[in-house]
Structures are given as C-alpha cells and as structure tokens.
Write a protein that holds these residues in place. Structure first.
Motif, PDB file in Angstrom:
ATOM      1  N   TYR A  95      98.019  33.379   2.186  1.00 44.57           N
ATOM      2  CA  TYR A  95      98.878  33.967   1.157  1.00 44.57           C
ATOM      3  C   TYR A  95      98.427  33.407  -0.184  1.00 44.57           C
ATOM      4  CZ  TYR A  95     103.135  35.955  -0.858  1.00 44.57           C
ATOM      5  OH  TYR A  95     104.032  36.718  -1.578  1.00 44.57           O
ATOM      6  N   PRO A  96      98.189  34.273  -1.188  1.00 47.04           N
ATOM      7  CA  PRO A  96      97.685  33.787  -2.479  1.00 47.04           C
ATOM      8  C   PRO A  96      98.668  32.825  -3.146  1.00 47.04           C
ATOM      9  CG  PRO A  96      97.396  36.162  -2.272  1.00 47.04           C
ATOM     10  CD  PRO A  96      98.282  35.745  -1.140  1.00 47.04           C
ATOM     11  N   MET A  97      98.160  31.692  -3.567  1.00 51.23           N
ATOM     12  CA  MET A  97      99.025  30.709  -4.223  1.00 51.23           C
ATOM     13  C   MET A  97      99.609  31.272  -5.518  1.00 51.23           C
ATOM     14  SD  MET A  97      98.256  26.698  -4.977  1.00 51.23           S
ATOM     15  CE  MET A  97      99.460  25.637  -5.775  1.00 51.23           C
ATOM     16  N   SER A  98      98.848  32.116  -6.209  1.00 46.75           N
ATOM     17  CA  SER A  98      99.332  32.679  -7.476  1.00 46.75           C
ATOM     18  C   SER A  98     100.571  33.552  -7.271  1.00 46.75           C
ATOM     19  CB  SER A  98      98.230  33.486  -8.162  1.00 46.75           C
ATOM     20  OG  SER A  98      97.797  34.560  -7.344  1.00 46.75           O
ATOM     21  N   TRP A  99     100.782  34.043  -6.049  1.00 47.21           N
ATOM     22  CA  TRP A  99     101.955  34.873  -5.784  1.00 47.21           C
ATOM     23  C   TRP A  99     103.230  34.049  -5.666  1.00 47.21           C
ATOM     24  CZ3 TRP A  99     100.309  39.355  -1.956  1.00 47.21           C
ATOM     25  CH2 TRP A  99      99.274  40.084  -2.554  1.00 47.21           C
ATOM     26  N   TYR A 100     103.084  32.721  -5.731  1.00 47.51           N
ATOM     27  CA  TYR A 100     104.253  31.842  -5.768  1.00 47.51           C
ATOM     28  C   TYR A 100     104.693  31.583  -7.207  1.00 47.51           C
ATOM     29  CZ  TYR A 100     103.915  30.714  -0.794  1.00 47.51           C
ATOM     30  OH  TYR A 100     103.915  30.793   0.574  1.00 47.51           O
ATOM     31  N   LYS A 101     104.137  32.303  -8.137  1.00 46.68           N
ATOM     32  CA  LYS A 101     104.437  32.066  -9.547  1.00 46.68           C
ATOM     33  C   LYS A 101     105.920  32.191  -9.881  1.00 46.68           C
ATOM     34  CE  LYS A 101     102.476  32.812 -14.093  1.00 46.68           C
ATOM     35  NZ  LYS A 101     101.385  33.444 -14.871  1.00 46.68           N
ATOM     36  N   PRO A 102     106.685  33.118  -9.269  1.00 45.75           N
ATOM     37  CA  PRO A 102     108.119  33.169  -9.571  1.00 45.75           C
ATOM     38  C   PRO A 102     108.836  31.852  -9.264  1.00 45.75           C
ATOM     39  CG  PRO A 102     107.446  35.200  -8.504  1.00 45.75           C
ATOM     40  CD  PRO A 102     106.278  34.262  -8.421  1.00 45.75           C
ATOM     41  N   ALA A 108     101.185  27.728 -10.376  1.00 41.09           N
ATOM     42  CA  ALA A 108     100.692  28.436  -9.193  1.00 41.09           C
ATOM     43  C   ALA A 108      99.279  28.976  -9.387  1.00 41.09           C
ATOM     44  CB  ALA A 108     101.638  29.580  -8.843  1.00 41.09           C
ATOM     45  N   ASP A 109      98.857  29.143 -10.640  1.00 37.73           N
ATOM     46  CA  ASP A 109      97.525  29.708 -10.911  1.00 37.73           C
ATOM     47  C   ASP A 109      96.427  28.651 -10.980  1.00 37.73           C
ATOM     48  OD1 ASP A 109      98.238  32.398 -11.015  1.00 37.73           O
ATOM     49  OD2 ASP A 109      98.745  32.310 -13.148  1.00 37.73           O
ATOM     50  N   ILE A 110      96.785  27.384 -11.080  1.00 39.48           N
ATOM     51  CA  ILE A 110      95.782  26.357 -11.361  1.00 39.48           C
ATOM     52  C   ILE A 110      94.722  26.262 -10.270  1.00 39.48           C
ATOM     53  CG2 ILE A 110      95.394  23.908 -11.842  1.00 39.48           C
ATOM     54  CD1 ILE A 110      98.227  23.797 -12.982  1.00 39.48           C
ATOM     55  N   SER A 111      95.107  26.426  -9.005  1.00 37.88           N
ATOM     56  CA  SER A 111      94.131  26.289  -7.919  1.00 37.88           C
ATOM     57  C   SER A 111      93.018  27.328  -8.024  1.00 37.88           C
ATOM     58  CB  SER A 111      94.811  26.396  -6.553  1.00 37.88           C
ATOM     59  OG  SER A 111      95.315  27.704  -6.342  1.00 37.88           O
ATOM     60  N   PHE A 146      92.102  28.492   3.717  1.00 41.38           N
ATOM     61  CA  PHE A 146      91.009  28.902   4.605  1.00 41.38           C
ATOM     62  C   PHE A 146      89.950  29.744   3.902  1.00 41.38           C
ATOM     63  CE2 PHE A 146      94.519  28.940   8.082  1.00 41.38           C
ATOM     64  CZ  PHE A 146      94.589  27.567   8.021  1.00 41.38           C
ATOM     65  N   HIS A 147      90.144  30.014   2.618  1.00 37.94           N
ATOM     66  CA  HIS A 147      89.143  30.744   1.842  1.00 37.94           C
ATOM     67  C   HIS A 147      88.779  29.889   0.644  1.00 37.94           C
ATOM     68  CE1 HIS A 147      89.515  34.498   4.042  1.00 37.94           C
ATOM     69  NE2 HIS A 147      90.822  34.472   3.902  1.00 37.94           N
ATOM     70  N   SER A 148      87.535  29.480   0.550  1.00 36.24           N
ATOM     71  CA  SER A 148      87.082  28.763  -0.639  1.00 36.24           C
ATOM     72  C   SER A 148      85.569  28.928  -0.742  1.00 36.24           C
ATOM     73  CB  SER A 148      87.459  27.275  -0.564  1.00 36.24           C
ATOM     74  OG  SER A 148      86.820  26.630   0.517  1.00 36.24           O
ATOM     75  N   GLN A 234      88.172  31.040  -8.294  1.00 33.42           N
ATOM     76  CA  GLN A 234      88.034  30.855  -6.859  1.00 33.42           C
ATOM     77  C   GLN A 234      89.264  31.411  -6.156  1.00 33.42           C
ATOM     78  OE1 GLN A 234      86.920  27.475  -3.508  1.00 33.42           O
ATOM     79  NE2 GLN A 234      87.089  26.834  -5.600  1.00 33.42           N
ATOM     80  N   ALA A 235      89.047  32.071  -5.033  1.00 30.65           N
ATOM     81  CA  ALA A 235      90.164  32.612  -4.265  1.00 30.65           C
ATOM     82  C   ALA A 235      91.102  31.477  -3.882  1.00 30.65           C
ATOM     83  CB  ALA A 235      89.652  33.322  -3.021  1.00 30.65           C
ATOM     84  N   GLU A 236      92.406  31.732  -4.021  1.00 32.50           N
ATOM     85  CA  GLU A 236      93.387  30.659  -3.890  1.00 32.50           C
ATOM     86  C   GLU A 236      94.370  30.926  -2.751  1.00 32.50           C
ATOM     87  OE1 GLU A 236      93.599  33.209  -5.681  1.00 32.50           O
ATOM     88  OE2 GLU A 236      95.564  33.561  -6.523  1.00 32.50           O
ATOM     89  N   VAL A 237      93.855  31.472  -1.652  1.00 27.66           N
ATOM     90  CA  VAL A 237      94.705  31.790  -0.505  1.00 27.66           C
ATOM     91  C   VAL A 237      95.030  30.514   0.270  1.00 27.66           C
ATOM     92  CG1 VAL A 237      94.899  33.142   1.606  1.00 27.66           C
ATOM     93  CG2 VAL A 237      93.710  34.094  -0.370  1.00 27.66           C
ATOM     94  N   VAL A 238      96.319  30.301   0.546  1.00 31.14           N
ATOM     95  CA  VAL A 238      96.761  29.048   1.163  1.00 31.14           C
ATOM     96  C   VAL A 238      97.491  29.287   2.488  1.00 31.14           C
ATOM     97  CG1 VAL A 238      96.980  27.896  -1.062  1.00 31.14           C
ATOM     98  CG2 VAL A 238      98.958  29.098  -0.106  1.00 31.14           C
TER      99      VAL A 238
END
Length: 336
Positions: A95-102, A108-111, A146-148, A234-238
């Motif tokens: 799940y993209p970390m940036s989608w935790y921005k709310p 959430a975008d830093i990664s 799992f994506h980097s 870089q893709a930030e899926v966590v």
C-alpha cells in the motif's frame, strides 16, 4: 441442598474433563488476519502479496493464517488505510505510504525521496522512523516495503526533449510529485487511476507520472506515445499490520512475519526489475518511444525533482524531514 450438590458435581466434572481432555473445553483455532490489496490482485504492483502470504502461512504451520480478501472491489483503494487503522482489515502487504497522507500529513511523502533500497534503510535508522510514523498516526505496525530500487517516469503524448517542453502540459499527479510537476511549468490534474486511460484518450491530460513498470496492466501504453527518462523518486509501497492486531500475535509468530518481510524486500526488488524488462518489451512492440533527456537536461531534471520536493516537505513536515533526510540519501550509506 440438592441443587448445591448438583452444582458441585458439575463443577468437579468440568475440572476432571479439562484435565483429561483439555481440548474438549478449549478448542484453539488459528489466528486469522484479513488482507487486501490497493490494486487488483493481478496488477504487477501486487505481485509480492501472494509470496509473502504464502511464506508466512507455511512457516506459521496453522497457528496463524493470512486470508486474502481481494482488492479495491472489497474496499476502495483510498479507503483501505482508514480500514486498516480501524481494524476492519488486519494487514496490507502492499500500500503506498503517500496514501496515508490524510493521517500523517506531508510526512507520508518523505519515503518517496529515498535514494537507497529498503534493506539499507534498516541499517541507517530510517526503518525505525517509519515505524514511529505508522504507530503514531495510523495505529499500524510497519514491517517493511517490498518495492524499492526503482522510481517514476513521465509518460506523455508530447515529445519532451528539454525541461521547457513540460510547460503548459496538463499532467495527472499524486501528492509526492505535485511540487515537481508545478516546478516544471505543467498544470497538475487530479485523476483517479482507473480514469487515466480515458483522460489520455480524450486529451484531458497530456501525460502522467507512474512507477517504472505497471502501465501495461492498465493498457495505458495504448494511449501514450513517449516514456521520459530518467526515473526520479522511489516507489513507496509499504507492508503494515493493524497495531491492535499485531499486539495480540504471539512473539514467535511476529518473528515469522518480520523475517518474511525482510526476505520479500530483496525478492520484491529483484522481481520488479524482471517485470520492468518484460514491460519494456511490450512498450517497444506498441511503438512507444523512450526519450533519454540529454545529460545536462537529465541532471537538471533530477535536481529539480528532489530540490522542489524536499523544500516543500521541509516546510510541511520539518520534524520528520530532519529525522529522515540524513538516513535515506546515498550519503547515509557512507556513514554506516
């Protein structure tokens, strides 16, 4: 008196049964964790879900079972973070970390600015800061990503040979690359992923930014003419687990989930490179032209991407930028 005698006899009987046949009193089933994916399960960005789940389930030997429920058809993509926070689902392997921005705000975008792979972030201390962010804001346990090792490209219908060519374009954005898109002189447009095909086809947008592989899963190569190099960010899926659920899992099963996550960080990066190669063949056969920006333009492109994004995030999330910047750049590797 008779009632009292009956109660005593019944109690004694239960004690005897519990000693002789404990299973008759307590039948312990496996711990079941509900999992979902942010995109359709068949999407290449979700390829790490099944291997992770299979590995954990096999090693847990029936004590713990991760049950995959499905993708956005179960819970809409942008609602899944809140569902995990509330415990509606227990685990999201990707799940993209940036989608935790709310929940997290700009932190959430830093990664997405990380210049090093996930396994190196464990050495620099970035991993612990991600753990802190998820625990504090999302009621979640961070296990890894799992994506980097790969980033994002622009895909356009206009030939881009220099930075000035972006000016005036309508570009679909997400929060991570919004400041960069503006800095290029393009107009940011918000379009949900399922609508990108139609938006490109109808010239509502002139391009979009997306990870270096995966557009073939949406057939976006049918409505895009050019892929612009180099990649940036870089893709930030966590991979995260609801914290309340996590705290109830016995330590030896937690270790199984942690160990599997560490393995998938390597496996996922390698698999992504392979899928990227396959995608490039499809793009080539479809007639998409890959444009390599000239050396000086490419350097300016990359510098602008990181400069504008760091400046924006340092203004919006100074505390976590200070903590993470020294731990996710290439310089961090030379000090560890």
């Amino acid at each position: 008196m008779k009632k009292r005698t009956i109660c005593v006899v019944a109690l004694v009987s239960l004690v005897v049964i519990s000693i002789v046949c404990p299973a008759a009193v307590t039948v312990a089933g496996p711990i079941t964790l509900k999992a979902v994916s942010h995109l359709e399960p068949s999407n290449s960005h979700c390829r790490t879900n099944a291997p992770y789940i299979e590995m954990v389930n096999k090693r847990a030997k029936g004590e713990l079972v991760i049950k995959f429920l499905g993708g956005p058809e179960v819970i809409p993509s942008f609602e899944q973070a809140e569902a995990l926070k509330k415990g509606v689902v227990d685990i999201m392997p990707t799940y993209p970390m940036s989608w935790y921005k709310p929940m997290m705000g700009a932190a959430a975008d830093i990664s997405g600015l990380s210049e090093i792979p996930a396994w190196e972030e464990r050495k620099t201390g970035a991993f612990e800061i991600y753990e802190e962010l998820f625990k504090k804001f999302a009621n979640a346990k961070y296990l890894g990503r799992f994506h980097s090792g790969w980033g994002f490209n622009f895909y356009t219908n206009k030939k881009i040979e220099k930075l000035d060519d972006f000016k005036g374009l309508n570009v679909r954005v997400m929060s991570l690359y919004l400041p960069f898109t503006k800095a290029l002189g393009a107009s940011p447009v918000t379009v949900a992923p399922p609508d990108i095909y139609q938006a490109m086809e109808r010239n509502i947008i002139d391009g979009f930014m997306f990870p270096a592989f995966g557009i073939t899963g949406y057939a976006w190569h049918e409505v895009s003419k050019f892929k612009i190099e180099p990649e940036v960010f870089q893709a930030e899926v966590v991979c995260v687990v609801n914290l309340d659920t996590w705290n109830k899992i016995p330590a030896h099963l937690q270790e199984i989930m942690i160990d599997a996550a560490k393995i998938l960080e390597y496996w996922g990066a390698a698999d992504s490179m392979w899928v990227k190669e396959l995608d490039e063949d499809v793009l080539k056969d479809a007639g998409m032209e890959v444009i390599e920006l000239p050396k000086k333009e490419a350097a300016a492109f990359r510098d602008l991407a990181y400069k504008t994004t760091w400046e924006h995030l340092e203004e919006q999330a100074p505390e976590y930028c200070e903590k993470l910047r020294k731990r996710i750049t290439k310089k961090a590797l030379s000090t560890n």
